[in-house]
Write a protein that holds these residues in place. Structure first.
Motif, PDB file in Angstrom:
ATOM      1  N   LEU A 184     -10.745 -61.741  32.984  1.00 18.80           N
ATOM      2  CA  LEU A 184      -9.594 -61.466  32.128  1.00 18.80           C
ATOM      3  C   LEU A 184      -8.403 -61.135  33.019  1.00 18.80           C
ATOM      4  O   LEU A 184      -8.567 -60.713  34.168  1.00 18.80           O
ATOM      5  CB  LEU A 184      -9.863 -60.273  31.217  1.00 18.80           C
ATOM      6  CG  LEU A 184     -10.913 -60.427  30.110  1.00 18.80           C
ATOM      7  CD1 LEU A 184     -11.168 -59.078  29.450  1.00 18.80           C
ATOM      8  CD2 LEU A 184     -10.454 -61.436  29.072  1.00 18.80           C
ATOM      9  N   THR A 185      -7.227 -61.331  32.492  1.00 19.75           N
ATOM     10  CA  THR A 185      -6.014 -60.845  33.145  1.00 19.75           C
ATOM     11  C   THR A 185      -5.554 -59.594  32.407  1.00 19.75           C
ATOM     12  O   THR A 185      -5.389 -59.609  31.189  1.00 19.75           O
ATOM     13  CB  THR A 185      -4.902 -61.908  33.123  1.00 19.75           C
ATOM     14  OG1 THR A 185      -5.339 -63.057  33.843  1.00 19.75           O
ATOM     15  CG2 THR A 185      -3.634 -61.368  33.763  1.00 19.75           C
ATOM     16  N   HIS A 186      -5.381 -58.520  33.165  1.00 19.40           N
ATOM     17  CA  HIS A 186      -4.954 -57.239  32.613  1.00 19.40           C
ATOM     18  C   HIS A 186      -3.475 -57.063  32.920  1.00 19.40           C
ATOM     19  O   HIS A 186      -3.069 -57.027  34.080  1.00 19.40           O
ATOM     20  CB  HIS A 186      -5.775 -56.121  33.253  1.00 19.40           C
ATOM     21  CG  HIS A 186      -5.534 -54.764  32.680  1.00 19.40           C
ATOM     22  ND1 HIS A 186      -5.527 -53.620  33.435  1.00 19.40           N
ATOM     23  CD2 HIS A 186      -5.293 -54.364  31.409  1.00 19.40           C
ATOM     24  CE1 HIS A 186      -5.295 -52.579  32.666  1.00 19.40           C
ATOM     25  NE2 HIS A 186      -5.152 -52.999  31.441  1.00 19.40           N
ATOM     26  N   SER A 187      -2.650 -56.976  31.886  1.00 22.50           N
ATOM     27  CA  SER A 187      -1.197 -56.902  32.052  1.00 22.50           C
ATOM     28  C   SER A 187      -0.685 -55.556  31.566  1.00 22.50           C
ATOM     29  O   SER A 187      -0.909 -55.171  30.414  1.00 22.50           O
ATOM     30  CB  SER A 187      -0.502 -58.025  31.262  1.00 22.50           C
ATOM     31  OG  SER A 187      -0.998 -59.291  31.660  1.00 22.50           O
ATOM     32  N   LEU A 188       0.012 -54.830  32.442  1.00 24.43           N
ATOM     33  CA  LEU A 188       0.539 -53.509  32.128  1.00 24.43           C
ATOM     34  C   LEU A 188       2.052 -53.564  31.957  1.00 24.43           C
ATOM     35  O   LEU A 188       2.760 -54.256  32.708  1.00 24.43           O
ATOM     36  CB  LEU A 188       0.191 -52.515  33.228  1.00 24.43           C
ATOM     37  CG  LEU A 188      -1.291 -52.166  33.381  1.00 24.43           C
ATOM     38  CD1 LEU A 188      -1.514 -51.350  34.658  1.00 24.43           C
ATOM     39  CD2 LEU A 188      -1.775 -51.378  32.181  1.00 24.43           C
ATOM     40  N   TYR A 189       2.540 -52.832  30.990  1.00 28.95           N
ATOM     41  CA  TYR A 189       3.979 -52.764  30.732  1.00 28.95           C
ATOM     42  C   TYR A 189       4.737 -52.285  31.963  1.00 28.95           C
ATOM     43  O   TYR A 189       4.306 -51.376  32.680  1.00 28.95           O
ATOM     44  CB  TYR A 189       4.236 -51.812  29.559  1.00 28.95           C
ATOM     45  CG  TYR A 189       5.682 -51.400  29.415  1.00 28.95           C
ATOM     46  CD1 TYR A 189       6.617 -52.243  28.818  1.00 28.95           C
ATOM     47  CD2 TYR A 189       6.118 -50.160  29.890  1.00 28.95           C
ATOM     48  CE1 TYR A 189       7.943 -51.865  28.692  1.00 28.95           C
ATOM     49  CE2 TYR A 189       7.440 -49.773  29.764  1.00 28.95           C
ATOM     50  CZ  TYR A 189       8.357 -50.621  29.168  1.00 28.95           C
ATOM     51  OH  TYR A 189       9.666 -50.246  29.050  1.00 28.95           O
ATOM     52  N   ALA A 190       5.867 -52.905  32.213  1.00 26.61           N
ATOM     53  CA  ALA A 190       6.791 -52.447  33.251  1.00 26.61           C
ATOM     54  C   ALA A 190       8.187 -52.382  32.632  1.00 26.61           C
ATOM     55  O   ALA A 190       8.565 -53.261  31.843  1.00 26.61           O
ATOM     56  CB  ALA A 190       6.788 -53.402  34.447  1.00 26.61           C
ATOM     57  N   PRO A 191       8.978 -51.369  32.939  1.00 26.84           N
ATOM     58  CA  PRO A 191      10.315 -51.246  32.339  1.00 26.84           C
ATOM     59  C   PRO A 191      11.281 -52.280  32.894  1.00 26.84           C
ATOM     60  O   PRO A 191      11.030 -52.910  33.928  1.00 26.84           O
ATOM     61  CB  PRO A 191      10.740 -49.831  32.724  1.00 26.84           C
ATOM     62  CG  PRO A 191       9.971 -49.546  33.988  1.00 26.84           C
ATOM     63  CD  PRO A 191       8.659 -50.260  33.846  1.00 26.84           C
ATOM     64  N   GLY A 192      12.380 -52.474  32.190  1.00 23.89           N
ATOM     65  CA  GLY A 192      13.460 -53.317  32.703  1.00 23.89           C
ATOM     66  C   GLY A 192      13.600 -54.669  32.056  1.00 23.89           C
ATOM     67  O   GLY A 192      14.434 -55.473  32.475  1.00 23.89           O
ATOM     68  N   GLY A 193      12.815 -54.966  31.013  1.00 26.83           N
ATOM     69  CA  GLY A 193      12.917 -56.265  30.362  1.00 26.83           C
ATOM     70  C   GLY A 193      14.229 -56.420  29.588  1.00 26.83           C
ATOM     71  O   GLY A 193      14.739 -55.458  29.013  1.00 26.83           O
ATOM     72  N   TYR A 194      14.746 -57.621  29.572  1.00 24.27           N
ATOM     73  CA  TYR A 194      15.983 -57.883  28.838  1.00 24.27           C
ATOM     74  C   TYR A 194      16.074 -59.354  28.466  1.00 24.27           C
ATOM     75  O   TYR A 194      15.314 -60.202  28.950  1.00 24.27           O
ATOM     76  CB  TYR A 194      17.214 -57.476  29.655  1.00 24.27           C
ATOM     77  CG  TYR A 194      17.366 -58.228  30.966  1.00 24.27           C
ATOM     78  CD1 TYR A 194      17.966 -59.486  31.030  1.00 24.27           C
ATOM     79  CD2 TYR A 194      16.896 -57.672  32.152  1.00 24.27           C
ATOM     80  CE1 TYR A 194      18.086 -60.182  32.218  1.00 24.27           C
ATOM     81  CE2 TYR A 194      17.010 -58.347  33.358  1.00 24.27           C
ATOM     82  CZ  TYR A 194      17.614 -59.601  33.384  1.00 24.27           C
ATOM     83  OH  TYR A 194      17.723 -60.285  34.567  1.00 24.27           O
ATOM     84  N   LEU A 195      17.016 -59.646  27.613  1.00 25.75           N
ATOM     85  CA  LEU A 195      17.323 -61.012  27.208  1.00 25.75           C
ATOM     86  C   LEU A 195      18.839 -61.117  27.120  1.00 25.75           C
ATOM     87  O   LEU A 195      19.486 -60.288  26.457  1.00 25.75           O
ATOM     88  CB  LEU A 195      16.670 -61.313  25.852  1.00 25.75           C
ATOM     89  CG  LEU A 195      16.554 -62.771  25.408  1.00 25.75           C
ATOM     90  CD1 LEU A 195      15.424 -62.915  24.380  1.00 25.75           C
ATOM     91  CD2 LEU A 195      17.851 -63.294  24.815  1.00 25.75           C
ATOM     92  N   LYS A 196      19.443 -62.101  27.794  1.00 27.08           N
ATOM     93  CA  LYS A 196      20.896 -62.263  27.800  1.00 27.08           C
ATOM     94  C   LYS A 196      21.282 -63.573  27.125  1.00 27.08           C
ATOM     95  O   LYS A 196      20.730 -64.631  27.447  1.00 27.08           O
ATOM     96  CB  LYS A 196      21.441 -62.247  29.230  1.00 27.08           C
ATOM     97  CG  LYS A 196      21.404 -60.882  29.886  1.00 27.08           C
ATOM     98  CD  LYS A 196      22.293 -60.790  31.118  1.00 27.08           C
ATOM     99  CE  LYS A 196      21.825 -61.722  32.219  1.00 27.08           C
ATOM    100  NZ  LYS A 196      22.586 -61.524  33.477  1.00 27.08           N
ATOM    101  N   VAL A 197      22.198 -63.475  26.193  1.00 29.22           N
ATOM    102  CA  VAL A 197      22.802 -64.653  25.565  1.00 29.22           C
ATOM    103  C   VAL A 197      24.288 -64.579  25.868  1.00 29.22           C
ATOM    104  O   VAL A 197      24.993 -63.685  25.382  1.00 29.22           O
ATOM    105  CB  VAL A 197      22.568 -64.682  24.053  1.00 29.22           C
ATOM    106  CG1 VAL A 197      23.155 -65.961  23.457  1.00 29.22           C
ATOM    107  CG2 VAL A 197      21.079 -64.585  23.724  1.00 29.22           C
TER     108      VAL A 197
END
Length: 558
Positions: A111-124
């Motif tokens: 399995l791939t274990h993915s942990l939250y990391a801060p700093g996500g964004y979306l720019k339009v």
């Protein structure tokens, strides 16, 4: 049992009227011919009687102990549990059927274990929208945007496809990022354009179904535009809190894919995100008036129409810390006699939630109860074979891992079966059968039956006959009703067999006050009732394994 992500923000997902829930009704199941009964009912009774509360308690006291650290997939406690369980299968004389494994009782997979990391964004354009403020993922899932990524946006209307109606007609969304409106298309009088599927009047209100359809068309991600203004959306996101930061698991090699737009679980291999109204409009490249003009034009035409706007390119970044981990299903095989090439699967999942904040979640009912029930059935069938009364068909006892993370153990097994699925006659799955739920009094001896009639009328009849002849439990079918709001049919390992057209029965007693809590402990298990329910599964398995003809597949219910 797999947790359902019932996100509060979905209450604001559609500007269209919410469909009324279908009131539960009693199901009447038609069966073909007289139900088959065990060839030697006295023998069935003899070996079912070996399933005793004391033995169940002995094993569950070990399986649900602090020593196994909550049995979280890929963690040391799960490895300890797997070792204990495979040794029990070996002591019973069951074969380890996994070829090429370092231990033939263990089916390893990654399995791939993915942990939250801060700093996500979306720019339009010049506008930046922060992750967990103006958009968030539908439950834990791996990010397809680990580095800053230029989107390939496609607006696909309501993102639905049914009969001649298709929002994807003429669109190339392969590898691209789909933007769709939550809800369903309506005519000018507010009536839905698409007919209800079965009893599900709200079928396409599900973001998961839209995600599964987008995945079927090859999309990399889908952004589901809600009609919640930013401030309302942000308030609801804040209320969801830590649930949006939970670790995600995925199968890097899920095997041959089954296109499934019925599923109630997050489809693998696609990012699924909700957006505020402002972000959704920006991603679609329109205003609220422009979007409403599109919806009205579609309603007047009664079919998809070209949008008068073009979604702009966006920049998407959603970091995560991703690590591989290994986990394993535990398998024990009892070979049959004259019909040994046909295989009955009896399953449960042995994983649970692990350790959180230095507290062990023991999962005695979920699903320690199902795990020890499978072990008890294995013991009874193994003893019958030793005494010269072995089953005609083979039986594969499978204790699944990573069910809590997304039904991954059964997904891996059904994609990489030890025995051909074409030879697999049915799956009897046991998940949470040791307690009394909130809907029943403690005096009632019951079990909930889910899925028995959805693919095979004979399977349903056999289970009913086994109960009538032997265990005399109250069989509760309220989880089996189409449109059932808790979606129980989709939330345990049997579903991965059912979606591959293998008949299933899911035995459960439903959720209780300790479901997924630290208080789900051994002392709260009702072992006498657990034994009765396991005996019903045994009698049904005995009939399936010994009857002359393999059960038919003659139904296809959602």
């Amino acid at each position: 049992m797999l947790k359902m992500y019932a996100l509060a923000a979905l209450l604001l997902a559609s500007a269209l009227p919410a469909a009324a829930q279908t009131a539960p009704t009693k199901i009447k199941v038609k069966t073909k011919g007289a139900p088959a009964t065990p060839a030697a009912p006295d023998i069935s009774q003899t070996y079912a009687a070996l399933i005793q509360p004391a033995d169940l308690r002995t094993h569950l006291t070990v399986v649900a102990s602090d020593a196994f650290q909550g049995r979280e997939a890929g963690q040391p406690g799960q490895k300890l549990a797997a070792d204990y369980l495979q040794k029990q299968f070996a002591e019973l004389g069951l074969q380890g059927p996994v070829a090429g494994s370092d231990n033939p009782y263990l089916q390893h997979f990654q399995l791939t274990h993915s942990l939250y990391a801060p700093g996500g964004y979306l720019k339009v354009g010049a506008q930046r929208y922060e992750y967990l403020s103006d958009w968030f993922s539908y439950g834990p899932m791996p990010s397809p945007f680990l580095t800053e990524t230029t989107s390939q946006p496609v607006f696909a209307g309501f993102g639905v496809e049914q009969g001649a109606y298709s929002d994807y007609a003429g669109l190339d969304v392969n590898g691209k990022d789909v933007v769709v409106i939550m809800g369903e298309p309506q005519d000018e009088r507010g009536r839905k354009l698409l007919k209800p599927l079965g009893r599900k009047d709200d079928y396409w209100d599900s973001g998961l179904r839209k995600a599964a359809l987008a995945k079927a068309h090859g999309a990399r991600s889908i952004f589901l535009m809600t009609f919640a203004p930013s401030l309302t959306f942000q308030k609801q996101t804040s209320e969801l809190g830590e649930s949006l930061r939970e670790a995600a698991f995925s199968l890097p090699d899920p095997g041959p894919e089954i296109i499934d737009t019925v599923a109630e679980n997050i489809p693998p291999g696609i990012g699924v995100y909700f957006t505020s109204q402002e972000l959704g409009l920006a991603m679609a490249g329109t205003s609220i008036n422009g979007l409403l003009d599109y919806v009205r034009a579609l309603g007047r035409a009664g079919r998809p129409v070209p949008a008068g706007f073009q979604p702009p390119v966006a920049t998407i970044y959603l970091p995560q810390n991703q690590q591989p981990l290994t986990t394993e299903n535990v398998l024990g095989f009892l070979e049959g006699s004259d019909k040994k090439d046909e295989v009955l699967v009896v399953s449960a999942h042995y994983d649970h939630l692990g350790v959180k904040h230095d507290t062990v979640y023991n999962g005695a009912d979920d699903d320690g109860s199902g795990t020890v029930a499978v072990m008890a059935l294995a013991k009874a069938f193994a003893q019958a074979k030793k005494d010269g009364h072995g089953p005609r068909r083979s039986i594969l006892f499978v204790l699944m891992t990573a069910e809590e993370e997304g039904l991954f153990g059964s997904e891996y097994y059904t994609a990489h079966p030890v025995f051909p699925l074409a030879n697999t006659i049915a799956d009897l799955n046991i998940d949470m059968v040791g307690r009394t739920d909130r809907k029943h009094s403690a005096k009632r001896h019951f079990v909930c039956i889910v899925g028995s009639d959805k693919l095979s009328s004979e399977l349903h009849a056999i289970n009913e006959a086994a109960n009538r002849d032997y265990t005399h439990l109250e069989l509760d079918y309220h989880f089996n009703i189409p449109g059932e709001p808790e979606h129980i049919y989709y939330r345990s390992d049997h579903y991965n067999f059912a979606r591959r057209k293998i008949p299933v029965i899911f035995y459960t007693t439903g959720e209780h006050v300790d479901y997924h809590k630290v208080t789900d402990d051994v002392e709260k298990i009702e072992f006498d009732k657990l034994a009765e329910r396991a005996q019903l599964v045994f009698h049904t398995a005995w009939a399936l394994a010994n009857r002359e003809q393999r059960i038919v597949v003659d139904s296809n219910k959602p």
